[in-house]
Design an enzyme around this catalytic site. Sequence first.
Site, mmCIF file in Angstrom:
data_model
loop_
_atom_site.group_PDB
_atom_site.id
_atom_site.type_symbol
_atom_site.label_atom_id
_atom_site.label_comp_id
_atom_site.label_asym_id
_atom_site.label_seq_id
_atom_site.Cartn_x
_atom_site.Cartn_y
_atom_site.Cartn_z
ATOM 1 N N SER A 94 49.537 -1.878 -23.046
ATOM 2 C CA SER A 94 49.041 -0.984 -21.999
ATOM 3 C C SER A 94 47.926 -1.597 -21.148
ATOM 4 C CB SER A 94 48.541 0.327 -22.619
ATOM 5 O OG SER A 94 47.387 0.098 -23.410
ATOM 6 N N LYS A 164 41.032 1.213 -22.979
ATOM 7 C CA LYS A 164 41.428 1.426 -21.582
ATOM 8 C C LYS A 164 40.281 0.985 -20.670
ATOM 9 C CE LYS A 164 45.191 3.680 -22.900
ATOM 10 N NZ LYS A 164 46.550 3.088 -22.765
#
Length: 317
Positions: A94, A164
């Site tokens: 990701s 993230k």
Amino acid sequence: MGDLAVGARSGHDEPEERPERPADSPAQAQADSGGGGIEGTGPGDDGKPDGEGRSPKKPRSFWKELPLLIGIALILALLIKTFFVQAFSIPSDSMQDTLQRGDRVLVDKLTPWFGATPKRGEVVVFHDPGGWLEDQKPAEPNVVQKFLSFIGLMPSAEEKDLIKRVIATGGDTVECKKGGPVKVNGHALNEPYIFPGDSACDDMPFGPIKVPKGRIWVMGDHRQNSLDSRYHQELPGGGTVSDGEVVGRAFTIAWPLNRIDWLGIPGTFDQKGLSGMASSAPVAAGLAGAVPIVLWRRRRLTRQSDAIDRTELSREG
């Protein structure tokens, strides 16, 4: 026969009688035997040779010290992991291409202790706010993995953590329309770190969203392969993550060796007006409300001054 040198004797003559001498002392005996030395260089004043007096202290065996050294090392590793730096492994794609699956990153856990909060552009590790990883069960670690993760030499396989990039912080307004860039407080972000071929948000447009105070909006760099804040807007917090859930900032890639790199903050988050937009809104509103009051007060003072002048003129007349 030739003459003999003065003082020479024949071997057949009678032995010469010599006067008796007292028995030699130990020091004299040592001197006579050629073993004399400088006073004080021996093992002691008693004249005992080496090995007969006090034996030298033997150094402690390395194997006896090894458990102590290991114990100190483990305590230091535990303190470093708890308060300073911890290693984490990247389990997914990701965050490509910034981070690859299998990378090891070091996370700064010290600055949050001093009240530091996440900043826009930082790559952060945070605990699952609830519902983000409910369908993913971590592999059961063995005893060695548990021990190494406990002291910080190996990422924990039991904790549900995510990594993230922070896009917006508390007070910011963030949005992204299909085909357009991500905007923070009305300013478009230039995001060269996005995975090649990905769009900014075409798979899940969003906003505008006002990020609550004390929370952050996060997105993965591999936008079309990241279940980030956009996909959890139905959960408490509206997809945002509490500052208290943040473990720390990932500041470097430490492994493998050919990928060692510093994880800096992209320049797009330093653009002029990005930070000041949200913070200046209350100030602008205050100024807008203050202007009519100032004008009204100024007009009132002017009228009072004119009235006083007319009164004085009438008295003089």
